[in-house]
Enzyme design. Sequence first.
Site, PDB file in Angstrom:
ATOM      1  N   HIS A  15     -20.216 -20.241  12.447  1.00 23.20           N
ATOM      2  CA  HIS A  15     -20.028 -20.835  13.760  1.00 23.20           C
ATOM      3  C   HIS A  15     -20.905 -20.137  14.799  1.00 23.20           C
ATOM      4  O   HIS A  15     -20.676 -18.972  15.134  1.00 23.20           O
ATOM      5  CB  HIS A  15     -18.545 -20.697  14.148  1.00 23.20           C
ATOM      6  CG  HIS A  15     -18.195 -21.289  15.457  1.00 23.20           C
ATOM      7  ND1 HIS A  15     -17.805 -20.532  16.546  1.00 23.20           N
ATOM      8  CD2 HIS A  15     -18.166 -22.585  15.869  1.00 23.20           C
ATOM      9  CE1 HIS A  15     -17.534 -21.319  17.551  1.00 23.20           C
ATOM     10  NE2 HIS A  15     -17.747 -22.566  17.187  1.00 23.20           N
ATOM     11  N   HIS A  57     -24.608 -23.325  23.286  1.00 26.41           N
ATOM     12  CA  HIS A  57     -23.324 -24.022  23.228  1.00 26.41           C
ATOM     13  C   HIS A  57     -23.140 -24.989  24.374  1.00 26.41           C
ATOM     14  O   HIS A  57     -22.448 -25.999  24.246  1.00 26.41           O
ATOM     15  CB  HIS A  57     -22.177 -23.010  23.225  1.00 26.41           C
ATOM     16  CG  HIS A  57     -20.822 -23.638  23.128  1.00 26.41           C
ATOM     17  ND1 HIS A  57     -20.012 -23.818  24.222  1.00 26.41           N
ATOM     18  CD2 HIS A  57     -20.150 -24.162  22.074  1.00 26.41           C
ATOM     19  CE1 HIS A  57     -18.888 -24.412  23.828  1.00 26.41           C
ATOM     20  NE2 HIS A  57     -18.946 -24.632  22.541  1.00 26.41           N
TER      21      HIS A  57
HETATM   22  O1  G3P Z   1     -18.516 -27.847  16.441  1.00 24.40           O
HETATM   23  C1  G3P Z   1     -17.272 -27.525  16.042  1.00 24.40           C
HETATM   24  C2  G3P Z   1     -16.963 -26.160  16.489  1.00 24.40           C
HETATM   25  O2  G3P Z   1     -18.151 -25.516  16.728  1.00 24.40           O
HETATM   26  C3  G3P Z   1     -16.086 -26.090  17.691  1.00 24.40           C
HETATM   27  O3  G3P Z   1     -16.735 -26.513  18.807  1.00 24.40           O
HETATM   28  O4  G3P Z   1     -16.976 -25.792  21.121  1.00 24.40           O
HETATM   29  O5  G3P Z   1     -17.459 -24.153  19.348  1.00 24.40           O
HETATM   30  O6  G3P Z   1     -18.965 -26.085  19.682  1.00 24.40           O
HETATM   31  P1  G3P Z   1     -17.576 -25.584  19.771  1.00 24.40           P
HETATM   32 CA    CA Z   2     -20.152 -26.461  17.697  1.00 27.19          CA
END
Ligand code: G3P
Ligand code: CA
Length: 331
Positions: A15, A57
Amino acid sequence: MTTTLQDASPIIIAHRGASGYRPEHTLAAYELAIALGADYIEPDLVSTKDGVLIARHENEISETTDVASHAEFAHRQTTKIIDGESKTGWFTEDFTLVELKTLRAKERIPQLRSQNIAYDGLLEIPTLQEIINLVKGKSAEINRAIGIYPETKHPTYFKSIGLALEAPLLATLTVNGYQGANAPVFIQSFEVSNLQDLSTKTDLPLVQLLNNSGKPDDFAVSGNERTYADLATASGLREIAKYAQAVGVHKNLLVPRDSNGKLRSPTSLVTDAHAAGLLVHVWTFRNEDCFLPLDFQGNPQGEYELFFSLGVDGVFSDYPDTAGYHSTVQW
Ligand code: G3P
Ligand code: CA
């Protein structure tokens, strides 16, 4: 123990890279994620003024870069409405790639991840192409296929200012050889209409993201009254399966928490999604206690084991090494 949709081991999606250990969305974060065993790395994508896709992000970059300390860009600070919210800061679409390359990344949550401050000021904002170059180079070096899991951020907004993300994303993927349903790519979005449109233009796997509250921004703009909760029902999932191959869901949609942060009984979402033919990828797994449910304080592995036992097909993690270090699944 419920099995995954295709009876395969769940994938580990780094992530924002190994963002527990390095400032998010930097080549260093992605490279470390690969070294720690991630199957896919996840770049969130926004556009520069000159239409280049870069990893951030959000398009407002004061939280994750040193832009505020660049006197030459002070006059670019402004306020905009993004996805219905007022944001003040500096926005990627107001900078060329050359200008953005003069900035350096910084840790988003230094109060929690103080060890990452050492990297502040050292790392550039990467382009999608640079990320692909890294992934392909590392895949060849370690003889292991590493996938990419790009997310279109604020797609309706970027389309509204003439910098739509989808065409350059598909063009970049195509020129780099990513084609077909089995390519090591998942394209994700919190919005619906851009995924539906993409499904007519590519066979690459698509992922409908589902949050645990609110509604897709394109629904808000078009007056569509449906919410993420509607999309997460059995019938909503069957609709998603017409244009996507997976759902990317907030953890709490699978295992809700009570007001004390204690876990409640799992929902039927994994079963419903699998019945619709959809993979289920879950976000976001983090080691720090403030993100963990009461049930797993000091025990992030226990949280993974719970979700793996529900048959999820993948996890988004800030700590890919922790995601891979558990007792119930052979990697
Ligand atoms: O893309 C899914 C996960 O990354 C959660 O979202 O806000 O961290 O981009 P975000
Ligand atoms: Ca994401």
